[in-house]
Design a protein around this motif. Sequence first.
Motif, PDB file in Angstrom:
ATOM      1  N   ASP A 105      58.099  68.763  25.789  1.00  0.00           N
ATOM      2  CA  ASP A 105      57.504  67.443  25.968  1.00  0.00           C
ATOM      3  C   ASP A 105      57.948  66.726  27.238  1.00  0.00           C
ATOM      4  O   ASP A 105      57.430  65.675  27.564  1.00  0.00           O
ATOM      5  N   GLU A 106      58.911  67.287  27.957  1.00  0.00           N
ATOM      6  CA  GLU A 106      59.440  66.574  29.119  1.00  0.00           C
ATOM      7  C   GLU A 106      58.395  66.407  30.210  1.00  0.00           C
ATOM      8  O   GLU A 106      57.449  67.180  30.313  1.00  0.00           O
ATOM      9  N   ASP A 107      58.590  65.402  31.007  1.00  0.00           N
ATOM     10  CA  ASP A 107      57.706  65.137  32.140  1.00  0.00           C
ATOM     11  C   ASP A 107      57.875  66.269  33.147  1.00  0.00           C
ATOM     12  O   ASP A 107      58.976  66.528  33.627  1.00  0.00           O
ATOM     13  N   VAL A 108      56.802  66.934  33.495  1.00  0.00           N
ATOM     14  CA  VAL A 108      56.846  68.070  34.407  1.00  0.00           C
ATOM     15  C   VAL A 108      57.451  67.680  35.748  1.00  0.00           C
ATOM     16  O   VAL A 108      58.224  68.425  36.331  1.00  0.00           O
ATOM     17  N   ASN A 109      57.154  66.494  36.240  1.00  0.00           N
ATOM     18  CA  ASN A 109      57.659  66.069  37.539  1.00  0.00           C
ATOM     19  C   ASN A 109      59.132  65.679  37.493  1.00  0.00           C
ATOM     20  O   ASN A 109      59.826  65.765  38.495  1.00  0.00           O
ATOM     21  N   ALA A 110      59.610  65.235  36.355  1.00  0.00           N
ATOM     22  CA  ALA A 110      60.996  64.790  36.253  1.00  0.00           C
ATOM     23  C   ALA A 110      61.960  65.954  36.111  1.00  0.00           C
ATOM     24  O   ALA A 110      63.117  65.847  36.450  1.00  0.00           O
ATOM     25  N   GLY A 111      61.503  67.074  35.606  1.00  0.00           N
ATOM     26  CA  GLY A 111      62.376  68.215  35.396  1.00  0.00           C
ATOM     27  C   GLY A 111      63.211  68.025  34.144  1.00  0.00           C
ATOM     28  O   GLY A 111      63.157  66.992  33.489  1.00  0.00           O
ATOM     29  N   PRO A 112      63.975  69.039  33.783  1.00  0.00           N
ATOM     30  CA  PRO A 112      64.760  68.962  32.570  1.00  0.00           C
ATOM     31  C   PRO A 112      65.928  67.973  32.706  1.00  0.00           C
ATOM     32  O   PRO A 112      66.464  67.784  33.785  1.00  0.00           O
ATOM     33  N   VAL A 113      66.267  67.359  31.591  1.00  0.00           N
ATOM     34  CA  VAL A 113      67.410  66.456  31.570  1.00  0.00           C
ATOM     35  C   VAL A 113      68.627  67.290  31.207  1.00  0.00           C
ATOM     36  O   VAL A 113      68.666  67.946  30.172  1.00  0.00           O
ATOM     37  N   ASP A 114      69.609  67.290  32.074  1.00  0.00           N
ATOM     38  CA  ASP A 114      70.825  68.049  31.854  1.00  0.00           C
ATOM     39  C   ASP A 114      71.829  67.139  31.144  1.00  0.00           C
ATOM     40  O   ASP A 114      72.309  66.168  31.733  1.00  0.00           O
TER      41      ASP A 114
END
Length: 143
Positions: free
Chosen positions: A52-61
């Motif tokens: 579900d993450e925003d494709v432009n934001a990238g994964p949240v580490d």
Amino acid sequence: MTQRSFDLTIDPAVAYRIAELAREFTAEDYGPQPDDDERESDPVQYDEAELDEDVNAGPVDPVHAELTGVIEALDIDELRDLLALIWLGRGDFDGRWDAARRQARETESLHLISYLEQTPLADEYLSQALDQLGYPAEEYGQQ
């Protein structure tokens, strides 16, 4: 408890936590990330939050997020002591805490999150300096 001739402005337990997070952060694999087509073709490999993450934001580490949060919660004197600890542990000041601390206090721009990210052995430097100054890892639940 170990005798110390001075105190740090940063809580040694917090400094050890930063060292632990820095170690985890540098150990993570930052290779190529699978694209959306790969994720959708094999959803078992990816959790729902990742899908579900925003494709432009990238994964949240989560490690980076916690490291950032801990550092952003420090006041200016704690940040300067953290920087001085890294330098001391790296051997920049031949074990002279007063010189490392003085130099850190004269540093105008403190971007410690980036500095930690760009210093691969920052975790070791922090641990070594803390131990050298009389804050052994064992007293703070570290190994």
